[in-house]
Design an enzyme around this catalytic site. Structure first.
Site, PDB file in Angstrom:
ATOM      1  N   SER A 197       0.828  -1.203   0.000  1.00 63.12           N
ATOM      2  CA  SER A 197       0.000   0.000   0.000  1.00 63.12           C
ATOM      3  C   SER A 197       0.865   1.257   0.000  1.00 63.12           C
ATOM      4  CB  SER A 197      -0.903  -0.006   1.240  1.00 63.12           C
ATOM      5  OG  SER A 197      -1.347   1.294   1.532  1.00 63.12           O
ATOM      6  N   ASP A 248      -6.938   0.694  -8.678  1.00 56.77           N
ATOM      7  CA  ASP A 248      -8.098   1.583  -8.815  1.00 56.77           C
ATOM      8  C   ASP A 248      -8.841   1.367 -10.136  1.00 56.77           C
ATOM      9  OD1 ASP A 248      -7.559   2.620  -6.334  1.00 56.77           O
ATOM     10  OD2 ASP A 248      -6.537   4.405  -7.061  1.00 56.77           O
TER      11      ASP A 248
HETATM   12  C1  S3P Z   1      -3.290   5.803  -3.281  1.00 61.77           C
HETATM   13  C2  S3P Z   1      -2.909   4.505  -3.146  1.00 61.77           C
HETATM   14  C3  S3P Z   1      -3.832   3.378  -3.358  1.00 61.77           C
HETATM   15  C4  S3P Z   1      -5.052   3.781  -4.172  1.00 61.77           C
HETATM   16  C5  S3P Z   1      -5.640   5.070  -3.700  1.00 61.77           C
HETATM   17  C6  S3P Z   1      -4.620   6.193  -3.739  1.00 61.77           C
HETATM   18  C7  S3P Z   1      -2.288   6.846  -2.962  1.00 61.77           C
HETATM   19  O1  S3P Z   1      -4.251   2.894  -2.105  1.00 61.77           O
HETATM   20  O2  S3P Z   1      -6.023   2.757  -4.145  1.00 61.77           O
HETATM   21  O3  S3P Z   1      -6.741   5.424  -4.518  1.00 61.77           O
HETATM   22  O4  S3P Z   1      -2.506   8.016  -3.320  1.00 61.77           O
HETATM   23  O5  S3P Z   1      -1.256   6.508  -2.357  1.00 61.77           O
HETATM   24  P1  S3P Z   1      -3.342   1.848  -1.279  1.00 61.77           P
HETATM   25  O6  S3P Z   1      -1.964   2.317  -1.422  1.00 61.77           O
HETATM   26  O7  S3P Z   1      -3.777   1.844   0.130  1.00 61.77           O
HETATM   27  O8  S3P Z   1      -3.609   0.528  -1.944  1.00 61.77           O
END
Ligand code: S3P
Length: 393
Positions: free
Chosen positions: A128, A276
């Protein structure tokens, strides 16, 4: 020219770091993060910040604030209040922060005064970028050294901004070594348009046989696996006018397809790179020949809604003939001809990506759908309906 919103992930990082950026088209998530970051920087009291629907805003700002040692409360809307926050509170607390959560897991996030360790090692077990960025920002504001090991790569916008602003950051294989003691320079960041927003219009081009070029789209390699998916589905993708500004690559993108779309199989390390876009891939799969399978994507259950369950229940309504297998971490979609053309009501649970994915699907054969909450698209793509009307309907 189609005016797409600026990249939401990059803009929210700029907002938190107090860096100026181009704000021509920005959605609600960027606005709530800008407002919260401003309120925090202007107050010496323990205030309550409202991050609305934004997981990125809440998780990144928590890291940033925890590192300052100040106290604060962060809250969000109903969707954000049911998303797990222990994934950031636990590592921050083991770094010395004092964070309490509702039912040990959810927002509101209550940050008390604390002082973080000067040296920290952290392995990212969930791939993440939000967790990774939260920890990097905590190291920045606490002027600590952090070494992060990433098992599966996730989007690297925070690392790129820190590099751009002259931070002491080194990236070697799957390690990020960052020393927050060196001050970063405040710079204007030229943000490209959002690849995840562009993805809807690329899909719209394929379903309506148009070849409208999308300009100045962010093509950061950690974000564009969706383009490979489109190629695997049979589309031809071309990138023109490639350049880089503010340490982020960008290009003009065009897609077209002279054959029927084909089903795809996506799993493993590729998932974080297109996380996403999976609801959109799911709706495109309804028009492909053959089975589409997504696995290793349990994270989808923790997004603005449980995107696996909501995507599949809406697909079943959109075309009751579709065969669906649901797994804890993904799904199979086996499309069939849709004999019915009766209108369908799409349930969004306020999730912008579910709303937009089905709006795009409805362009195929001009299917009539009703979206129960059209306003939710403002989270990321405020001019979405306007652009669809002008270019695709
Ligand atoms: C994001 C990371 C992703 C993504 C979110 C935006 C970011 O989430 O799904 O829409 O800006 O770092 P995760 O990193 O928790 O998977």
């Amino acid at each position: 020219m189609i005016e797409l919103p600026v990249d939401k992930s990059i803009a929210q990082r700029c907002a938190i770091l107090g860096l100026d950026f181009n704000k021509d088209t920005i959605g609600e998530d960027i606005k709530s993060t800008l407002k919260a970051a401003k309120e925090f920087s202007e107050s010496d009291e323990k205030i309550v910040l409202d991050l609305g629907n934004s997981g990125t805003g809440m998780r990144l700002l928590t890291g940033y604030i925890a590192g300052t040692g100040k106290e604060c409360i962060l809250k969000g809307d109903t969707s954000l209040s049911s998303r797990p926050m222990d994934r950031i509170a636990d590592p921050l607390n083991s770094m010395g922060a004092k964070i309490r959560l509702r039912a040990d897991r959810y927002a509101p996030i209550d940050i008390s005064k604390s002082s973080l360790k000067g040296n920290f090692e952290f392995t990212l077990n969930i791939p993440s970028a939000q967790i990774k960025s939260c920890m990097l920002l905590a190291a920045l504001t606490s002027q600590s050294k952090i070494e992060i090991t990433e098992i599966i790569p996730s989007r690297d916008h925070t690392e790129r901004i820190l590099e751009e602003c002259g931070a002491d950051i080194t990236r070697k294989e799957n390690k990020i070594i960052f020393d927050g003691r060196k001050k970063i320079q405040k710079k204007f960041i030229d943000i490209p348009t959002d690849f995840s927003s562009a993805a809807y219009l690329l899909a719209a081009n394929l379903l309506t046989n148009k070849s409208i070029i999308l300009e100045n789209v962010g093509v950061n390699p950690t974000r564009i696996a969706f383009l490979n998916t489109l190629e695997e589905m049979g589309a031809i993708v071309s990138l023109k006018n490639k350049s880089s500004k503010s340490n982020e690559p960008r290009a003009d993108i065009m897609v077209n397809c002279e054959q029927e779309l084909k089903g795809v199989e996506i799993y493993g390390d590729k998932i974080p790179n297109l996380i996403d876009e999976i609801p959109l891939i799911g709706t495109l799969a309804m028009f492909a020949t053959g089975k589409t399978t997504i696995r290793d994507a349990k994270e989808l259950r923790h997004k603005e809604s449980d995107r696996i369950s909501l995507l599949l229940s809406n697909i079943k309504k959109f075309n009751p003939n579709t065969t669906i297998n649901e797994y804890d971490d993904g799904f199979d979609i086996i499309p069939e001809l849709n004999e019915s053309n009766s209108p369908v009501e799409i349930e969004t649970k306020g999730d912008h990506r579910i709303a937009m994915s089905f709006m795009i699907a409805s362009l195929k054969d001009k299917k009539k759908i009703y979206i129960d909450d059209k306003r939710c698209v403002e989270t990321s793509f405020p001019n979405f309906f306007e652009l669809l009307k002008k270019w695709y309907q």
